[in-house]
Design an enzyme around this catalytic site. Structure first.
Site, PDB file in Angstrom:
ATOM      1  N   LYS A 281       0.844  -1.203   0.000  1.00  0.00           N
ATOM      2  CA  LYS A 281       0.000   0.000   0.000  1.00  0.00           C
ATOM      3  C   LYS A 281       0.880   1.255   0.000  1.00  0.00           C
ATOM      4  O   LYS A 281       0.604   2.214  -0.723  1.00  0.00           O
ATOM      5  CB  LYS A 281      -0.923  -0.002   1.228  1.00  0.00           C
ATOM      6  CG  LYS A 281      -2.099  -0.951   1.071  1.00  0.00           C
ATOM      7  CD  LYS A 281      -2.851  -1.198   2.370  1.00  0.00           C
ATOM      8  CE  LYS A 281      -3.900  -2.294   2.153  1.00  0.00           C
ATOM      9  NZ  LYS A 281      -4.530  -2.756   3.406  1.00  0.00           N
TER      10      LYS A 281
ATOM     11  N   ASP B 264     -10.970   3.115   4.218  1.00  0.00           N
ATOM     12  CA  ASP B 264     -11.386   1.707   4.154  1.00  0.00           C
ATOM     13  C   ASP B 264     -12.913   1.600   4.085  1.00  0.00           C
ATOM     14  O   ASP B 264     -13.447   0.527   3.814  1.00  0.00           O
ATOM     15  CB  ASP B 264     -10.898   0.976   5.418  1.00  0.00           C
ATOM     16  CG  ASP B 264      -9.928  -0.144   5.099  1.00  0.00           C
ATOM     17  OD1 ASP B 264      -9.715  -0.415   3.904  1.00  0.00           O
ATOM     18  OD2 ASP B 264      -9.387  -0.740   6.047  1.00  0.00           O
TER      19      ASP B 264
ATOM     20  N   GLN C  88      -4.669  -1.325   9.647  1.00  0.00           N
ATOM     21  CA  GLN C  88      -4.640  -2.670   9.052  1.00  0.00           C
ATOM     22  C   GLN C  88      -5.274  -3.687  10.004  1.00  0.00           C
ATOM     23  O   GLN C  88      -4.916  -3.752  11.176  1.00  0.00           O
ATOM     24  CB  GLN C  88      -3.177  -3.043   8.732  1.00  0.00           C
ATOM     25  CG  GLN C  88      -3.007  -4.378   8.043  1.00  0.00           C
ATOM     26  CD  GLN C  88      -3.583  -4.393   6.632  1.00  0.00           C
ATOM     27  OE1 GLN C  88      -3.409  -3.447   5.860  1.00  0.00           O
ATOM     28  NE2 GLN C  88      -4.291  -5.458   6.300  1.00  0.00           N
TER      29      GLN C  88
END
Ligand code: NDP
Length: 289
Positions: free
Chosen positions: A54, A121, A98
């Site tokens: 990422k 997200d 994460q």
């Protein structure tokens, strides 16, 4: 008949190029590049790889990549304090914590602490609510990428019958909401669904997000259907080597489907590309554009 392969790698590369162009324009207009900060707690090797890729993709798109790698012993209070400081940092447009987090940290509390305007997200309850009510918000990356692939293959899906298999908050539920918002008629299937094969047999669109290799059989697929395989399962190919396979029996389905995503190279590459797109969108929204 053999299905048309949906090339997620090529679509993702095109999206990343579009984002890079958008980032250059944003930077010229606002005098700063959009920023995405990723937080990793603990040392799960798969998560460390995701975070690394990422960061690399973020920099390649011309954005500022921030990374916080915290030890597994980090307390929930410490993580919440970091999230609060990122919320307050004007250079940070997107925050991604994460998952999974270590067991002693309540991930729902952490997600809820992220500023919804920076929740790239798309997992914050505010963004979930906006998606379900068909309003503009930040949409989870994987279903967003699936939707782009479906639209590119099929165009207008109004009135189409869709089956989504899997009801996770990360993939299945937002996928069902996106398809509903696009006026498809949606069945959201899960482990308690009776006669999954019959539902799949009616579907013009099948999205499989289960995590069981080859569980969707080829002969269930309606001829001409669009099959999107989200599953990423590593199976032992012998000699210590793993092979990635999806949730759909690809060899069986490819002879019946109209379109199908391969694994790897289908949905997977879209996820990071959509994360970059979300970050640019968040930067614009925060800049009032
Ligand atoms: P979860 O484990 O959170 O959810 C799995 C879902 O599958 C659950 O809703 C479960 O039902 C359902 N399920 C389990 N067994 C069956 C069955 N026999 N029949 C029907 N449904 C069943 O997984 P995720 O949604 O997080 O991920 C799904 C897959 O997608 C995984 O392989 C994951 O690796 C992959 N993935 C890929 C991404 C990408 O970028 N390509 C991103 C995210 C995930 P129930 O709710 O009843 O338990």
């Amino acid at each position: 008949m053999t299905a048309t392969l949906i090339d997620g790698k090529a679509r993702a590369a095109a999206l990343r190029a579009e984002v890079a162009t958008g980032v250059a324009a944003f930077t010229a207009q606002h005098g700063r590049a959009p920023g995405l900060t990723v937080v990793l707690v603990g040392d799960d090797p798969a998560s460390a790889v995701y975070v690394g890729s990422k960061g690399k993709a973020t920099r390649e798109a011309g954005m500022i990549s921030g990374e916080h790698r915290l030890p597994a012993s980090t307390s929930e209070a410490e993580l919440l304090a970091l999230v609060a400081s990122l919320n307050a940092d004007p250079a940070v447009d997107g925050i991604l914590v994460q998952m999974p987090l270590p067991k002693h940290i309540n991930s729902d509390r952490v997600i809820a602490a992220i500023d919804p305007a920076k929740d790239v997200d798309g997992l914050h309850p505010i963004n979930t609510g906006l998606l379900v009510s068909g309003r503009k918000g930040l949409v989870p990356c994987t279903p967003s990428g699936c939707m782009m692939l479906i639209r590119e293959a099929m165009g207008d899906i109004s009135g189409a019958e869709a089956v989504v298999i899997g009801r996770s908050i990360l993939v299945g539920k937002p996928m069902a909401a996106l398809l509903t918002n696009a006026s498809a008629t949606v069945i959201l299937a899960h482990s308690r669904t009776r006669d999954l094969a019959a539902h799949v047999a009616r579907a013009d669109i099948v999205v499989a997000a289960v995590g069981i290799p080859g569980m969707v059989k080829g002969d269930w697929i309606k001829p001409g259907a669009c099959v999107i395989d989200v599953g990423i399962n590593r199976i032992d190919a012998g000699g210590g080597k793993g092979r990635l396979v999806g949730d759909v029996d690809f060899d069986g389905a490819v002879t019946r489907a109209g379109w199908i995503t391969p694994v790897p190279g289908g949905v997977g590459p879209m996820t990071i590309a959509c994360l970059l797109a979300n970050t640019l969108a968040a930067a614009h929204a925060r800049a009032g554009g």
